[in-house]
Design a protein around this motif. Structure first.
Motif, PDB file in Angstrom:
ATOM      1  N   ASP A 201      74.907  49.295  51.968  1.00 48.61           N
ATOM      2  CA  ASP A 201      73.643  49.585  51.254  1.00 48.61           C
ATOM      3  C   ASP A 201      72.858  50.771  51.813  1.00 48.61           C
ATOM      4  N   HIS A 226      72.702  42.691  54.531  1.00 48.39           N
ATOM      5  CA  HIS A 226      73.299  43.471  53.455  1.00 48.39           C
ATOM      6  C   HIS A 226      74.796  43.212  53.334  1.00 48.39           C
ATOM      7  N   ILE A 244      73.259  43.754  44.743  1.00 48.34           N
ATOM      8  CA  ILE A 244      73.935  44.960  45.277  1.00 48.34           C
ATOM      9  C   ILE A 244      73.898  46.082  44.238  1.00 48.34           C
ATOM     10  N   ILE A 247      70.398  47.582  44.315  1.00 49.88           N
ATOM     11  CA  ILE A 247      70.168  48.463  45.472  1.00 49.88           C
ATOM     12  C   ILE A 247      70.921  49.786  45.297  1.00 49.88           C
ATOM     13  N   CYS A 248      72.146  49.707  44.771  1.00 45.04           N
ATOM     14  CA  CYS A 248      72.892  50.955  44.539  1.00 45.04           C
ATOM     15  C   CYS A 248      72.167  51.840  43.527  1.00 45.04           C
TER      16      CYS A 248
END
Ligand SMILES: O=P(O)(O)OC[C@H]1O[C@](O)(COP(=O)(O)O)[C@@H](O)[C@@H]1O
Ligand SMILES: [Mn+2]
Length: 644
Positions: A201, A226, A244, A247-248
């Protein structure tokens, strides 16, 4: 001892001599100085910076070079030689461009091979010959060993050795030899690597870090929050998966998902295009020094970011409801908010909501996924669970990883041990059973492994527990009361963004608390240290990473570029060799190209954490314990087979 087992072993050691040789070899190793352990944490996808720290051994390479050549070579040449050891392929190319003719180049080769041999010899002085051999470039083992003898001063053989070097040069092998010796040095300065969590991350290349670790000779990993999020996604947790992806999107890193792990984002994009528009709260964070994507792409990311965030918030609610003992009902924000007036009341105070994007939220059933949303997350889950590359990376994380590790007397853990204000272990009740301290961590790990072993289960307790590890109050990886993601997107008042930390994070300044924790893990509090990552140490504000009279070391200085503004440095690493522990502070790392060009190194202030009174030997380490067991078994074999 079981004779069947000894018979089997006798196939490998099929003569008395072989057993004796091995016993003598192992006993000799026990008396060598302990190998150097290297601790890093919070790498957060920053592959280039991580590579640099690995290649320079947190300053160990430079230190060895200084020991040998300081005062002999000018500073500039020292730096250039160090850079050659870090990035041999690239540096050789640069240096070669400098020479006009062959003679000059050959002279440089001769000199450099000689220096490299001295360096390898020095770096390997505390290891056995066999270990050195393993570190050397395979095709040059014989030749290198011949050259290494030279450093043992057999002057009358001088011309013989000169010949060897000349031969290497004239056969066009000099580059390869230098490169091989440079890598051998890197291998020799560090014996074992600990990664104290958060590989994934924020930064762009966690996959490359994973590949490096997979090929690293000796490594262990303590999972970060993470990392378990990624494990959770692969293990079937849709809410971890939504996280995820969110966050990306937030860090403009969706290439990792699409290009690296081969997950098709088209279904998410279609959904996003249908329901969302540009929204300032969801535009990706872009680092000033990075090329911004084109405006169209940015808008797509902004829309996907909203789509996946809303899926995440909805999915969280179902877990919170089916797991009352997660004690998270005050996070049921979708149902708490007043959609009509766009307001939310938190801790008795009402705040206006801004940058809202609630078109898929049904007033009556705010937590309910639209059928389209459900289909999207199902497709994404299928896709992620069938990514071969991700499977390989996650399996490695499971194989080498654990929630905490006891290693050579130290306790390694990414986040914290949940405690109350008095420093007592916090208790969590799971399925009517109470857990605290070490037992709590063990049960967490048990659930995580169970979830990983059953990827087809998507909403059982084990899978939900992985998400709890990401965000729950008593998670040893999170260590905060709540995660205020929703507030950060939709409420302006920064007071609502604050995440209250577990008392651990101020009590760990106290020696008695750290001693108590070490005891909880059956460790010797006089000898041991706790080694943490997870919370950036704000050097700028004068925070000291060494706490509790040296019992506690926090090594997250922030490899993550996004956090370097608040820390003031670019990460701490820790070295533990036979003389003791040293903390290394790294300055900002720009690029490999800069290091190659200017010879500048992110060097590294050292602070002594602890100094061994007597040099520590392998005998006193984890490895030593294993070797003692091997010796015991070999002795049994000796008696059983060869002594009567
Ligand atoms: O900086 P961002 O992307 O908003 O992320 C903040 C979130 O990350 C966390 O700090 C967790 O990440 P770390 O483990 O790196 O601290 C959460 O506590 C917080 O909500
Ligand atoms: Mn963390």
């Amino acid at each position: 001892m079981n004779t069947k087992y000894l018979d089997l072993l006798a196939q490998k050691y099929d003569s008395e001599e072989k057993v004796v040789t091995e016993i003598i070899n192992l006993k000799a190793i026990l008396n060598l100085p302990k190998g150097t352990e290297h601790f890093v944490s919070d790498l957060h996808g920053e592959y280039q910076a991580f590579q640099h720290v690995l290649r320079n051994g947190s300053g160990r390479v430079k230190e060895k070079i200084r020991d040998l050549f300081e005062g002999v070579l000018p500073e500039e040449e020292l730096n250039e030689f160090a850079t050659l050891v870090y990035y041999p392929e690239e540096k050789i190319k640069l240096i070669k461009n400098r020479f006009d003719n062959k003679e000059e180049l050959n002279e440089w080769y001769t000199l450099t091979i000689d220096r490299m041999i001295k360096l390898v010899s020095y770096a390997s002085s505390k290891y056995t010959r066999s270990k050195l051999r393993k570190a050397l470039p395979a095709q040059f083992v014989y030749i290198t060993e011949e050259l290494l003898y030279k450093t043992e001063d057999i002057t009358n053989k001088e011309s013989y050795y000169k010949k060897i070097v000349q031969q290497i040069i004239s056969l066009g092998q000099a580059d390869k030899l230098i490169i091989g010796l440079a890598y051998a040095t890197q291998k020799l300065v560090v014996d074992h690597l600990h990664v104290v969590g958060d590989i994934y991350d924020r930064g762009p290349e966690p996959d490359k870090i994973m590949e490096t670790l997979i090929h690293y000779p000796s490594v262990d990993i303590q999972w970060g929050n993470h990392d378990v999020l990624w494990i959770g996604a692969f293990a079937g947790s849709k809410v971890c998966l939504a996280n995820i992806l969110r966050i990306c999107a937030r860090y403009n890193n969706l290439e990792i998902i699409e290009d690296v792990y081969g997950i098709n984002l088209r279904p998410l994009l279609n959904l996003a295009e249908k329901y969302y528009e540009d929204n300032p709260a969801f535009r990706p964070k872009i680092q000033a020094d990075e090329n911004p994507s084109n405006p169209e792409e940015l808008e797509q990311i902004t829309k996907m970011h909203q789509a996946i965030a809303m899926i995440q918030f909805k999915l969280e609610s179902s877990i919170i409801k089916r797991r009352p003992y997660f004690n998270m009902t005050d996070r049921l924000l979708l149902e708490k908010m007043d959609m009509e007036n766009e307001e939310l009341t938190i801790h008795g105070k009402t705040y206006p909501l801004e940058n809202t994007c609630f078109r898929t939220v049904d007033k009556e059933h705010p937590n309910q996924l639209l059928e389209e949303e459900e289909q999207v997350i199902d497709k994404l889950l299928f896709s992620i669970q069938h990514s071969e590359k991700l499977a390989r990376h996650m399996k490695f994380l499971m194989k080498k990883g654990s929630l905490y590790l006891k290693y050579n007397g130290n306790l390694l853990i990414h986040g914290c041990i949940p405690i109350d204000e008095e420093g007592n272990m916090e208790t969590m009740t799971i399925e009517n059973k109470e857990y605290a301290g070490r037992e709590l961590l063990d049960i967490f790990e048990h659930y995580l492994r169970h979830s990983f072993a059953h990827p087809e289960e998507t909403d059982d307790l084990a899978t939900d527990m992985v998400w709890y590890l990401w965000t729950g109050e008593y998670s040893s990886l999170f260590g905060k009361r709540e995660m205020t993601t929703f507030e950060r997107y939709f409420i302006k008042d920064k007071a609502t963004h604050k995440e209250r930390k577990n008392p651990y994070f101020y009590l760990r300044e106290k020696e008695d608390i750290c001693r108590k924790i070490l005891e909880e893990f059956d460790m010797n509090p006089d000898q041991g240290h706790i080694i943490n990552g997870h919370t950036p140490v704000k050097e700028i504000e004068g925070e000291n990473p060494i706490k509790a009279n040296g019992k506690m070391v926090v090594i997250d200085g922030g490899f993550s570029k996004a956090y370097q503004r608040t820390t003031g440095i670019a990460g701490y690493t820790l070295l533990y060799n036979s003389y003791g522990m040293q903390l290394v502070a790294h300055k900002h790392f720009n690029s490999k190209e800069e290091v190659l060009r200017d010879g500048t190194d992110v060097l590294s202030v050292k602070r002594l954490v602890d100094k061994e009174l007597e040099r520590k030997k392998v005998l006193e380490t984890n490895v030593g314990e294993e070797l003692l067991q091997e010796i015991y078994i070999l002795n049994s074999l000796m008696e059983y087979r060869y002594m009567n």
